[in-house]
Enzyme design. Structure first.
Site, PDB file in Angstrom:
ATOM      1  N   ARG A  11     -36.780  44.771  13.905  1.00  0.00           N
ATOM      2  CA  ARG A  11     -37.120  45.338  12.590  1.00  0.00           C
ATOM      3  C   ARG A  11     -38.610  45.653  12.475  1.00  0.00           C
ATOM      4  O   ARG A  11     -39.453  44.856  12.842  1.00  0.00           O
ATOM      5  CB  ARG A  11     -36.721  44.361  11.491  1.00  0.00           C
ATOM      6  CG  ARG A  11     -37.196  44.801  10.117  1.00  0.00           C
ATOM      7  CD  ARG A  11     -36.344  44.289   9.033  1.00  0.00           C
ATOM      8  NE  ARG A  11     -36.499  42.856   8.831  1.00  0.00           N
ATOM      9  CZ  ARG A  11     -35.769  42.165   7.947  1.00  0.00           C
ATOM     10  NH1 ARG A  11     -34.845  42.763   7.238  1.00  0.00           N
ATOM     11  NH2 ARG A  11     -35.959  40.865   7.802  1.00  0.00           N
ATOM     12  N   ARG A  42     -30.615  33.955  -4.625  1.00  0.00           N
ATOM     13  CA  ARG A  42     -30.475  33.316  -3.317  1.00  0.00           C
ATOM     14  C   ARG A  42     -29.986  31.884  -3.435  1.00  0.00           C
ATOM     15  O   ARG A  42     -29.813  31.216  -2.416  1.00  0.00           O
ATOM     16  CB  ARG A  42     -31.824  33.315  -2.634  1.00  0.00           C
ATOM     17  CG  ARG A  42     -31.995  34.370  -1.542  1.00  0.00           C
ATOM     18  CD  ARG A  42     -33.326  34.090  -0.924  1.00  0.00           C
ATOM     19  NE  ARG A  42     -33.600  34.698   0.326  1.00  0.00           N
ATOM     20  CZ  ARG A  42     -34.148  35.898   0.508  1.00  0.00           C
ATOM     21  NH1 ARG A  42     -34.366  36.680  -0.501  1.00  0.00           N
ATOM     22  NH2 ARG A  42     -34.452  36.301   1.717  1.00  0.00           N
ATOM     23  N   ARG A  66     -42.845  42.160  10.159  1.00  0.00           N
ATOM     24  CA  ARG A  66     -43.133  41.154   9.139  1.00  0.00           C
ATOM     25  C   ARG A  66     -43.469  39.839   9.822  1.00  0.00           C
ATOM     26  O   ARG A  66     -42.777  39.464  10.767  1.00  0.00           O
ATOM     27  CB  ARG A  66     -41.890  40.943   8.264  1.00  0.00           C
ATOM     28  CG  ARG A  66     -41.749  41.950   7.160  1.00  0.00           C
ATOM     29  CD  ARG A  66     -40.401  41.897   6.505  1.00  0.00           C
ATOM     30  NE  ARG A  66     -39.950  40.549   6.166  1.00  0.00           N
ATOM     31  CZ  ARG A  66     -38.848  40.300   5.463  1.00  0.00           C
ATOM     32  NH1 ARG A  66     -38.092  41.284   5.040  1.00  0.00           N
ATOM     33  NH2 ARG A  66     -38.491  39.061   5.200  1.00  0.00           N
ATOM     34  N   ARG A 104     -35.227  30.631   8.606  1.00  0.00           N
ATOM     35  CA  ARG A 104     -34.657  31.451   7.526  1.00  0.00           C
ATOM     36  C   ARG A 104     -33.135  31.469   7.594  1.00  0.00           C
ATOM     37  O   ARG A 104     -32.461  31.466   6.565  1.00  0.00           O
ATOM     38  CB  ARG A 104     -35.218  32.880   7.589  1.00  0.00           C
ATOM     39  CG  ARG A 104     -36.653  32.957   7.078  1.00  0.00           C
ATOM     40  CD  ARG A 104     -37.313  34.266   7.420  1.00  0.00           C
ATOM     41  NE  ARG A 104     -36.677  35.416   6.817  1.00  0.00           N
ATOM     42  CZ  ARG A 104     -36.729  36.653   7.327  1.00  0.00           C
ATOM     43  NH1 ARG A 104     -37.366  36.880   8.448  1.00  0.00           N
ATOM     44  NH2 ARG A 104     -36.134  37.632   6.709  1.00  0.00           N
ATOM     45  N   LYS A 120     -29.509  44.868   4.239  1.00  0.00           N
ATOM     46  CA  LYS A 120     -29.447  44.964   2.775  1.00  0.00           C
ATOM     47  C   LYS A 120     -30.499  45.938   2.246  1.00  0.00           C
ATOM     48  O   LYS A 120     -30.207  46.778   1.402  1.00  0.00           O
ATOM     49  CB  LYS A 120     -29.663  43.587   2.126  1.00  0.00           C
ATOM     50  CG  LYS A 120     -28.666  42.531   2.546  1.00  0.00           C
ATOM     51  CD  LYS A 120     -28.860  41.233   1.785  1.00  0.00           C
ATOM     52  CE  LYS A 120     -30.200  40.560   2.037  1.00  0.00           C
ATOM     53  NZ  LYS A 120     -30.379  40.021   3.396  1.00  0.00           N
TER      54      LYS A 120
HETATM   55  P1  AMP Z   1     -36.650  38.904   2.033  1.00  0.00           P
HETATM   56  O1  AMP Z   1     -37.544  40.083   2.144  1.00  0.00           O
HETATM   57  O2  AMP Z   1     -35.554  39.073   1.047  1.00  0.00           O
HETATM   58  O3  AMP Z   1     -36.151  38.431   3.379  1.00  0.00           O
HETATM   59  O4  AMP Z   1     -37.553  37.710   1.455  1.00  0.00           O
HETATM   60  C1  AMP Z   1     -38.663  37.237   2.178  1.00  0.00           C
HETATM   61  C2  AMP Z   1     -39.053  35.847   1.699  1.00  0.00           C
HETATM   62  O5  AMP Z   1     -39.412  35.881   0.311  1.00  0.00           O
HETATM   63  C3  AMP Z   1     -37.953  34.802   1.790  1.00  0.00           C
HETATM   64  O6  AMP Z   1     -37.866  34.213   3.075  1.00  0.00           O
HETATM   65  C4  AMP Z   1     -38.424  33.801   0.735  1.00  0.00           C
HETATM   66  O7  AMP Z   1     -39.495  33.010   1.217  1.00  0.00           O
HETATM   67  C5  AMP Z   1     -38.981  34.701  -0.358  1.00  0.00           C
HETATM   68  N1  AMP Z   1     -37.935  35.085  -1.338  1.00  0.00           N
HETATM   69  C6  AMP Z   1     -37.460  36.332  -1.595  1.00  0.00           C
HETATM   70  N2  AMP Z   1     -36.521  36.309  -2.542  1.00  0.00           N
HETATM   71  C7  AMP Z   1     -36.369  35.013  -2.888  1.00  0.00           C
HETATM   72  C8  AMP Z   1     -35.533  34.326  -3.805  1.00  0.00           C
HETATM   73  N3  AMP Z   1     -34.625  34.973  -4.539  1.00  0.00           N
HETATM   74  N4  AMP Z   1     -35.650  32.977  -3.910  1.00  0.00           N
HETATM   75  C9  AMP Z   1     -36.552  32.298  -3.179  1.00  0.00           C
HETATM   76  N5  AMP Z   1     -37.365  32.876  -2.288  1.00  0.00           N
HETATM   77  C10 AMP Z   1     -37.293  34.223  -2.137  1.00  0.00           C
END
Ligand code: AMP
Length: 230
Positions: A141, A102, A174, A185, A27
Site C-alpha cells: 500500500r 471500531r 504509512r 493492528r 475500505k
Molecule cells: P486507519 O486509517 O483506519 O487504518 O486508522 C489508522 C489508525 O488510526 C488506527 O490504527 C488507530 O490507531 C486510529 N484510528 C482510526 N480510527 C479509529 C477508531 N474508530 N477508533 C480508534 N482508533 C482509530
C-alpha cells in the site's frame, strides 16, 4: 443498462453506509470510489486523524503515539473527535464511513449520534480478506501525501512511478503499515473490531463482500449488495 436505469438503481441504494473489515481490505479505495459515484461524503477516521497529526494540532499530538503503535485511540477521544468531524458535513443525502466505528462502544455512540439527527445506519459492508492477504496488501500500500488517494504497488499501481494519478502528489508508505505495527493492528482488529460483525449482523445490517481480487471486481460486489435491497 441504460444510464437512466443506472441512475434509478443508484437512487434506490442504501446510502448511510459503514465500511468494516481488516486493515488493508480496500475500505478506503472502495469508499472513495463509491463516494464519487453516489456524490455523498466519504469520511475516514484514520485520514482525519492523520490530517490532525500533519497539522500538529492538540488532538493530533494526543493520538500520534496510539497510531504509531497500531493501537486504538481511546473511545472517548475518538468519539468526541468524530462527532466534530461529522458535524462539518451535510449527511442528509448519505455518507460513507471508513474506520469508525471500531468498537462496540463506538457503534452505540454512532447510533445515538445519528438518532439525534434523525438518521440511521442503512448498510454495513464487511469487506473480508484472509490473513495472509492482509499482510501482502498492506506491504504494497502507498498513499498520496497530498490527496490521500490509495494505491498498491502490486494490485493497483499508479500510472507514473510513485506519483499520484489524481494530483501528482508524492506516494508514501504509512508508518503504521510497517510489518511490526501491522501485526499489532491485526491483533487489535480481531479483539476489538471483529465483534462488530456480529453486532451489525444482529441488527440485520451486515453485507459481506469478498475483498480478494482486482479492485474493479470488489467494486462490483459492493455495488451488487447495495442494490439488492432486502
Ligand atoms: P486507519 O486509517 O483506519 O487504518 O486508522 C489508522 C489508525 O488510526 C488506527 O490504527 C488507530 O490507531 C486510529 N484510528 C482510526 N480510527 C479509529 C477508531 N474508530 N477508533 C480508534 N482508533 C482509530
Amino acid at each position: 443498462v441504460s444510464s437512466y436505469e443506472a441512475l434509478q438503481r443508484i437512487l434506490k441504494m442504501k446510502k448511510n453506509i459503514i465500511l468494516l473489515g481488516p486493515p488493508g481490505a480496500g475500505k478506503g479505495t472502495q469508499g472513495q470510489l463509491l463516494s464519487k459515484k453516489l456524490n455523498i461524503p466519504f469520511i475516514s477516521s484514520g485520514d482525519a486523524l492523520r490530517e490532525e497529526i500533519n497539522q500538529k494540532s492538540a488532538i493530533g499530538e494526543k493520538v500520534d503515539s496510539f497510531i504509531k503503535k497500531g493501537a486504538l485511540v481511546p473511545d472517548y477521544v475518538i468519539e468526541e473527535f468524530i462527532a466534530a468531524v461529522l458535524n462539518k458535513y451535510d449527511l442528509s443525502r448519505g455518507f460513507i464511513l471508513d474506520g469508525f466505528p471500531r468498537t462496540i462502544h463506538q457503534a452505540d455512540f454512532l447510533n445515538n449520534y445519528l438518532k439525534d439527527i434523525n438518521a440511521k445506519v442503512d448498510a454495513v459492508i464487511y469487506i473480508s480478506l484472509p490473513e495472509e492477504e492482509i499482510v501482502k496488501r498492506i506491504s504494497g500500500r502507498r498513499v498520496c501525501k497530498q490527496c490521500g488517494a490509495v494505491y498498491n504497488i502490486y494490485f493497483n499501481p499508479p500510472k507514473h512511478d510513485m506519483k499520484c494519478d489524481r494530483c501528482g502528489g508524492e506516494l508514501v508508505q504509512r508508518p503504521d503499515d510497517k510489518k511490526e505495527v501491522v501485526e499489532h493492528r491485526i491483533k487489535v482488529y480481531k479483539q476489538e473490531t471483529k465483534p462488530l460483525i456480529d453486532y451489525y449482523n444482529n441488527h440485520h445490517l451486515l453485507y459481506e463482500v469478498q475483498g480478494q481480487g482486482i479492485l474493479q471486481d470488489v467494486t462490483e460486489r459492493v455495488e451488487k449488495v447495495l442494490n439488492d435491497r432486502t
